[in-house]
Structures are given as structure tokens and as C-alpha cells.
Write a protein that holds these residues in place. Structure first.
Motif: not given
Length: 827
Positions: A69-78, A85-87, A593-602
Motif C-alpha cells: 500500500p502506497e509504498a511508492d508514493l514517498a518522494s526520493e531525494v537523489i 539521500m533520503g525521502k 521525475e515522476d514515480k515512473n521515471g518520466n521527466l517532469i521538469h529539467e
């Protein structure tokens, strides 16, 4: 025979049918209504459950969503080098497997929440009927599986009608869970998702309250955590009495449960034990650059407000949309910065401890309000106030020694803590006297932030000194000297006279020397002289052009660093020196990027603007190299950094702040050292050169020794502009002699601002180099409204300012004054 059998069946069916018809015909109308309602009710329930199952009353989770449940909804800092680096998350979870959970936890949970967990198939009809019969007095009817379903659906709030529909959805999901998962998997999912206040999951709860993994919990500790599931009113830190009673109730339930998890004797022995926790909150300290990640939240919130998620039509949610945020931080540089601070500050702390050893409580005279404020911000104070304890009684507890953990520099690496016996008030005083430090590194060309250390240890000190307002001391002087070069036509060998100079009602008597010498030795009187020539208003305008956004007070003392400016803004101002006159804004993020790796903003390249000419920038670089070659930061020559270096130290009154901001051709970094409260003096004649510069040196040494940073370490020398390649003033041999031409040897005393001065225009001096007299004002106080630079008394040895601003070739280059024969304020 067969014919008779067939006839018998036919007549029996015929008679039965007729009998049913006769019964229906002779049935009372009221009975008909009852049967109609009964079958209609059954049909309604079937339709209701079917509608709920197909999402009529809200989306139902898929099997995959039920499993994770919702495991992929945390935003990742890379990081820039690809490390997590963290979430950022709405719920802080850290999952464990069934085998990693102590049976003591599972047994306590089953005994308390669902004693028939192994028998039912998601919904326990017996428990439901019991709950209805007793109106909930003998416990609720929800099973562990139903509670898991409730958490997955995020339900539990609303009126009776809403909750009735939600209950149906919970039952459906509970049955699905039971059909698709084993009992072990269900209880693991439950314990990984269950909330303990603001902490989610058994692992985080166990770590927070007992500093243990779930498999290592004792039975009484497991009972405390299971007891908290009934409500946060049983939290052991804020409500110890209620938590202890609830713990004992859980132990009793383990005795009376059908499984007999405990005997009466075992439970009695456990109930007799005191409530003991080892509370330490788990927070964003886990991960790389926690101070930076906290500052990044504000940057990302602004971005989210301006950008909408196309799937929802709403602005992106940083904490639930699963964004992947690629930052500019380099994890290796971050590590080097932390290691450099860790290597240097403990030695400085020992010196400070020695200096404060005999001051005792005298240190806190006139500052008792600071201790009182700190006391009222503690968890101890807040808990006792919630429990209704009066202030006088609470204050008394702060004088009683108790076991505690304190921060200690004596423990290196990740172990900055020590067990001790101390009163809470002594603990406050102890931590107030600890040195704090910050460090920031960035690429002056691109603006990319490469390392960000906001404090000594985020687990103990959350306050970020990179963005904090502190007096900057002499690190502000290069801005004043830059204006002297650009606006007034000064060169490194232009002589700045000594002697008395009165501005704003105060007179400074000081030695003089060449412009390069005065900056290298950080002579306050010379900076005082220059701002009198340039004007305060022009100085403030230029500082704002360089990226300093905070309000700077319109006083002459800003030339010595009286203004309070965050480090990050000071570093932006310094980018113009190694970046050939261009000022560059700090950059936090490269792409999202979004959760699927699609570029949102560069993100585009950094915003840069030219604030000074390339020739003037290099002139300042050359003079700031003098600070390291022959000036206040001379000790940096011993660090073996294989590149040209330039920078400026800074110190405030009483050494309460020590600064160093420096750069190589490709990397800019700044560091600050001081105590949390600026009234605590550090020690002796320590200044930025001793307090801060060594951290910078250790960091740069590590970076330049790392072959992975070739893009930063290949260029060893500052690029010389074509127009200055043959300038005799800047030739190394000539410049080295220029650095030595001054009236007196001096150290950087930075900004010697009186502690209680409201406008920063009063001074205390610590060296005989300066004398201050309250003479009549010979130059009017600059209120910031002056439109023309202030002109000091005409002096034949002073470069005529504001008359030949754009023609350096016409400037006279006077020889420095001879050494004074009598004591005129110098040595």
C-alpha cells in the motif's frame, strides 16, 4: 410399479404446490410484509456489497495495492552521484519481515486485539455479535484483518451513515486479504503499517521508544507498544501513568487468552517492573545532508505550487506523489565536509572549555531569560504542563540529577553522545556552551551546491546555521574593497593612510598600508576609511546586486561586518571573484521525475549576471590570495592544496563568530564557527583564522586528493584576463612586495562591534592597533540617503576618489608612508 411411482411424485409435487398456494392465500397481510422485507433486506445487502466491491462508494484497492500500500508514493531525494539521500513522506515507515518481529509482539497483539485471529476468515461474526450485544463495552468487533483494511482504505472518520458504508468496504477488503495472504503475511502487513503517533511501523516504533529492533523487544516492552495502538493517550513519554496501566492490561489479556500466552505468575512479575523506555525520535537525520534536505523542502514546495500533476489536475504533493528529485549535492564532498568539521571542531571545543572553566554561572548573568526560554522548550516542561503541574514544581525538577544522554565531541563519527548523570538545567547550560559549526560548498560557475552542513549533528541540533543570521565580520570587507577598485580606481598598491579618521561620531586611529596589505591583514581602520570614501548607500546597493537579500543597516560599521547575513547569501556574493565578475545564484535541483521515471521538469542553467568587470574581479582575486599568502589565513598554506587559493577570514567581537570564505579556481566554500547564543565568547585571541579556516583547508585537501573530482581539480590557477597579463602591479614578484608594505603587523580582529550596540556604530577594540575616541563628527553620519560618495579630508597620499572612476591608467601610484617615528596609534 414405475407408473405408480411416477404418479406418486406427480401428485406429491402438485399437492405441495397447492399447499404453498393455500398457505400464501390464507397468510395474514402483516406476515406477508415481514417476509417481503426479509427477502428485500437480503437482496439489498447483496446489492450493497456488490456496489461497494465494484467501487460505487469509492475506489477499492487492487490486489497489488493491498500487498504494498502506497509504498511508492514517498518522494526520493537523489544526490548528483546517484545515491539516495533520503525521502519525503506523509508516513514514516520502515518495513520488516515476519521473522524479524518478536513472537512477544505478535502474541500481545493477538491477545489484545483479536484472540480468534487464527480461526476467522477476516470477519469474526462471534466478535461482531458480542460487540452489538454489549454496545462495545466488551470490546469492538473488528479483527486485525479488518483494522488492516481500515488503514489501507484510510477510513475511520465521519458520521454513523458514512461509517456504516465504510464498514462494508472494510469487510470486503478483509475477506480479500484473507483469501490472498497467509495469516503471517496479514499480521506483518498490519505491524508495518500501524501508527504509533507520528511513527509508522513496528520497526520505527521499536527504535524510537527502546532503541531496539522488533525481534529484540522484551515482553513488557512489547506490551507497551501494543498498548499504544489503542490510542496516543497511552504514549509512555507524555502519559507515563496511562501507558503503564495499559501495558498491564495487555499483560492480563495474555493470561486470559485461550492460547494462555502468559501465566499469572509471569504476568505479575512483569507488571511489577517500572515503565522504562529509551526514547529518541527517529527523524530526517537518517540519510545524507539532513540540513540541506530540510532547506530543500521549501524550494520544492514553491515548485509544487507552480506545477500541476496532469493525472489529478492538482498541484504536485511533495509528500505523496512519489517524485524523484535529483539534487546538486555530491555525497563524497558532503562526506568530506562532515569529516573536516569532525576533525577540527573537537580541538576548538577543548580550548573553549578551558576558557570557560572558571567563569561558572557568571557566564549567564544578564542572560537568565535565555536559560528560562530553553527550559520551557524542553519535552520535560511540556509534558509536565500537560499533566497540570504548576511552574514552581516543574522548575524544581530541573535541579534534580537524572540519567541522560548528552552530546559529546569526544565521541567521533556517528557516536556524538555520552551517558551521564546531570540535572536538566545543567544539561541546558552544557549544550549552550557547545561549539556549533556550518559549512557550504558550491560551484561558483554553475551555482550548484555540492556540500551543505548546517550544524554539528542534525540528530542533536536541528537549527541550520547555513541559513542563519549571524554577524559576518571581516568577510564583508572584500565587497567594500571591490567598490574601491571598481568605483574609486584603487589598485593593490594604492596606499590607504593611517592616523585618526572620524565617521558617524566615532574616531578610529590605525596604521595604514597598501590596499593589498590592508585587506590581507584585515585592518579595520582601512575598511573604515574606504566606506567613508565610497558611501554606505552605494555599499548596500552593491551588496544587494551581489545577492545579499537581507536588510543591511545604513551604518559605517557594515564595512567591518556589523550586518547579520546568512552564509548562503555571502557565498553567492563571493561567486563574482572566481567567476570572472559574474554573480551566480545557488542551485539546489537539476531535474525532477515522476514515480515512473518520466521527466517532469529539467532546470535551466544557473541565473548569472555580471556585477563587476573581469579585470576588477581578477584584481580582487589577487588581493584575496594575499590573505592566504601573507595575511590572516596564512596557516592554509600548510594543507598541501595543489591549487591557487583566495579568501577572507572574519571575526566578530569577543570571537563569538569565526568565519572563513575561500575559493580555488573552480570551487567556493565557506565555514562558520560559534556558539548558539552570540554572547558567549570563544577564547583568547581566536579568530576566523583559527576557528574556521582549518575546516576549509581539510575539506579542500580531501577534494583535491580525490581523483574522481578531475572536473574541479584540473584547473590549478586563476585565469588572468588578457588586459592584465602584462600588468606590472599584479606580477607575482611585485605583488609579493606590495603585500608587505604596511605600517604595522596586525591580526584579523574582524568586526569589533560592541555587544549591546543597537546600530552597530559603536566599537570595542581588543588590540592596541586601534584607539577610539568620541570626538566631534568630522564626516556626517550616513543615513543611507546620500547620493554621492562621502569624501574624507583631502590627503595627498590618498587616491582621489570619484573623479577618475573609469581611467585607472591616470591614477597616481604613491609610495607607502615611511614607518612612523612616534606612537600615533600604530606599533
Amino acid at each position: 410399479m414405475q407408473i405408480l411411482e411416477i404418479n406418486f411424485r406427480h401428485h406429491f409435487c402438485y399437492c405441495s404446490k397447492n399447499l404453498f398456494v393455500l398457505l400464501y392465500l390464507f397468510m395474514k397481510r402483516s406476515v406477508k410484509i415481514i417476509w417481503f422485507l426479509f427477502f428485500s433486506g437480503i437482496l439489498f445487502v447483496v446489492v450493497l456489497f456488490a456496489a461497494a466491491n465494484y467501487g460505487v462508494f469509492g475506489k477499492m484497492p487492487s490486489l497489488q495495492e493491498l500487498e504494498n500500500p502506497e509504498a511508492d508514493l514517498a518522494s526520493e531525494v537523489i544526490s548528483a552521484d546517484g545515491l539516495l539521500m533520503g525521502k519525503y513522506y506523509a508516513e514514516n515507515r520502515s518495513e520488516v519481515r515476519y521473522q524479524e518481529i518478536s513472537p512477544k509482539v505478535i502474541n500481545a497483539l493477538i491477545a489484545t486485539e483479536d484472540v480468534r485471529f487464527e480461526q476467522h476468515s477476516g470477519v469474526d461474526a462471534k466478535a461482531v455479535l458480542r460487540a452489538i450485544k454489549s454496545l462495545g463495552k466488551d470490546g469492538g468487533g473488528s479483527t486485525i484483518t479488518q483494522q488492516l483494511a481500515k488503514m489501507i482504505l484510510d477510513q475511520g472518520r465521519g458520521n454513523i451513515f458514512k461509517r456504516s458504508v465504510e464498514k462494508i468496504k472494510e469487510w470486503i477488503v478483509a475477506v480479500k486479504l484473507e483469501r490472498n495472504f497467509t495469516k503471517e503475511e496479514i499480521i506483518t502487513l498490519y505491524l508495518n503499517r500501524a501508527p504509533w503517533g507520528n511513527v509508522f511501523g513496528i520497526r520505527n516504533a521499536s527504535r524510537t521508544y527502546f532503541q531496539k529492533e522488533p525481534k529484540d523487544l522484551k515482553q513488557e516492552e512489547a506490551a507497551v507498544l501494543v498498548g499504544m495502538l489503542k490510542g496516543f493517550i497511552y504514549e509512555p513519554i507524555r502519559h507515563p501513568a496511562a501507558a503503564m496501566n495499559r501495558r498491564n492490561t495487555v499483560l492480563e489479556q495474555m493470561v486470559v487468552a485461550d492460547q494462555k500466552f502468559l501465566t499469572k505468575a509471569e504476568a505479575a512479575k512483569l507488571k511489577a517492573k517500572p515503565l522504562i523506555t529509551n526514547f529518541k525520535p527517529i527523524d530526517e537525520a537518517i540519510g545524507i545532508a539532513p540540513h540541506y534536505r530540510r532547506a530543500l523542502i521549501e524550494v520544492m514546495r514553491e515548485w509544487c505550487k507552480k506545477n500541476k500533476n496532469p493525472k489529478t489536475g492538482e498541484p504536485y504533493n511533495l509528500f505523496s506523489d512519489g517524485l524523484k528529485i535529483y539534487t546538486t549535492i555530491d555525497s563524497r564532498m558532503q562526506k568530506y565536509a562532515e569529516e573536516a568539521m569532525d576533525a577540527h571542531i573537537p580541538g576548538e571545543q577543548r580550548k573553549l572549555n578551558g576558557a570557560l572553566k572558571y567563569r561558572g554561572d557568571n557566564l549567564w548573568k544578564k542572560h537568565e531569560n535565555i536559560l528560562e526560554k530553553a527550559m520551557k522548550q524542553t519535552v520535560r516542561w511540556k509534558i509536565m504542563k500537560e499533566d497540570g503541574v504548576d511552574d514552581a514544581t516543574i522548575i524544581k525538577t530541573f535541579s534534580v540529577k537524572v540519567p541522560m544522554k548528552i552530546f559529546s565531541w569526544s565521541k567521533g563519527g556517528d557516536k556524538h553522545e555520552m551517558d551521564t548523570l546531570m540535572t536538566p538545567m545543567d544539561s541546558i547550560k552544557y549544550h549552550k556552551k557547545l561549539l556549533q559549526s556550518s559549512f557550504l560548498a558550491m560551484d561558483p560557475r554553475s551555482g550548484e551546491i555540492k556540500a551543505w552542513v548546517g550544524g554539528t549533528d542534525f540528530r542533536w541540533f536541528k537549527y541550520d546555521h547555513v541559513t542563519a543570521m549571524r554577524q559576518v565580520g571581516s568577510t564583508f570587507k572584500p565587497l567594500v574593497y571591490t567598490l574601491a577598485v571598481q568605483d574609486a580606481g584603487y589598485t593593490p598598491e594604492t596606499y590607504i593612510p593611517g592616523g585618526p579618521l572620524t565617521l558617524g561620531g566615532k574616531t578610529i586611529t590605525t596604521g595604514g598600508g597598501t590596499c593589498a596589505y590592508c585587506l590581507a591583514k584585515s585592518i579595520n581602520g582601512c575598511a573604515w576609511h574606504l566606506i567613508g570614501t565610497i558611501g554606505v548607500k552605494r555599499t548596500i546597493e552593491f551588496a544587494q546586486q551581489c545577492g545579499i537579500k537581507v536588510k543591511i543597516p545604513p551604518y559605517y560599521s557594515i564595512a567591518l561586518g556589523a550586518a547579520e547575513i546568512p552564509m548562503i547569501q555571502m557565498l553567492q556574493a563571493y561567486t563574482m571573484f572566481p567567476n570572472r565578475g559574474y554573480n551566480t545564484e545557488p542551485v539546489f535541483v537539476t531535474r525532477i521525475e515522476d514515480k515512473n521515471g518520466n521527466l517532469i521538469h529539467e532546470f535551466p542553467m544557473a541565473q548569472s549576471k555580471q556585477v563587476i568587470g573581469e579585470a576588477d574581479a581578477y584584481t580582487m582575486v589577487k588581493m584575496m590570495q594575499g590573505v592566504i599568502k601573507e595575511g590572516t589565513a596564512k596557516r592554509l598554506n600548510s594543507y598541501g592544496i595543489p591549487a591557487e587559493k583566495a579568501g577572507k577570514t572574519g571575526t566578530t567581537n569577543g570571537n563569538t563568530d569565526g568565519w572563513f570564505i575561500g575559493y580555488t579556481p573552480t570551487l567556493l566554500a565557506g565555514t562558520w564557527v560559534g556558539c548558539e547564543d552570540p554572547f558567549i565568547p570563544i577564547y583568547g585571541n581566536a579568530g576566523g583564522a583559527e576557528m574556521a579556516a582549518p575546516t576549509w583547508g581539510l575539506f579542500m585537501k580531501k577534494v583535491y586528493a580525490d581523483s574522481k573530482f578531475k572536473n574541479y581539480t584540473t584547473q590549478k590557477e586563476f585565469a588572468v584576463p588578457v588586459v592584465l597579463k602584462n600588468d606590472p602591479i599584479l606580477a607575482d614578484a611585485n605583488f609579493y612586495q606590495t603585500l608587505k608594505r604596511g605600517d604595522i603587523p596586525t591580526d584579523d580582529n574582524g568586526n569589533a562591534i560592541k555587544e549591546n550596540a543597537e546600530d552597530g556604530s559603536e566599537y570595542l577594540t581588543e588590540d592596541p592597533e586601534y584607539t577610539i575616541e568620541n570626538n566631534e563628527t568630522t564626516v556626517p553620519k550616513d543615513t543611507g540617503k546620500n547620493t554621492e560618495p562621502i569624501k574624507p579630508k583631502e590627503d595627498k597620499t590618498t587616491t582621489p576618489a570619484a573623479t577618475i572612476l573609469n581611467d585607472k591608467k591616470a591614477l597616481p601610484k604613491p609610495k607607502p608612508k615611511a614607518e612612523p617615528k612616534s606612537d600615533d596609534g600604530g606599533f
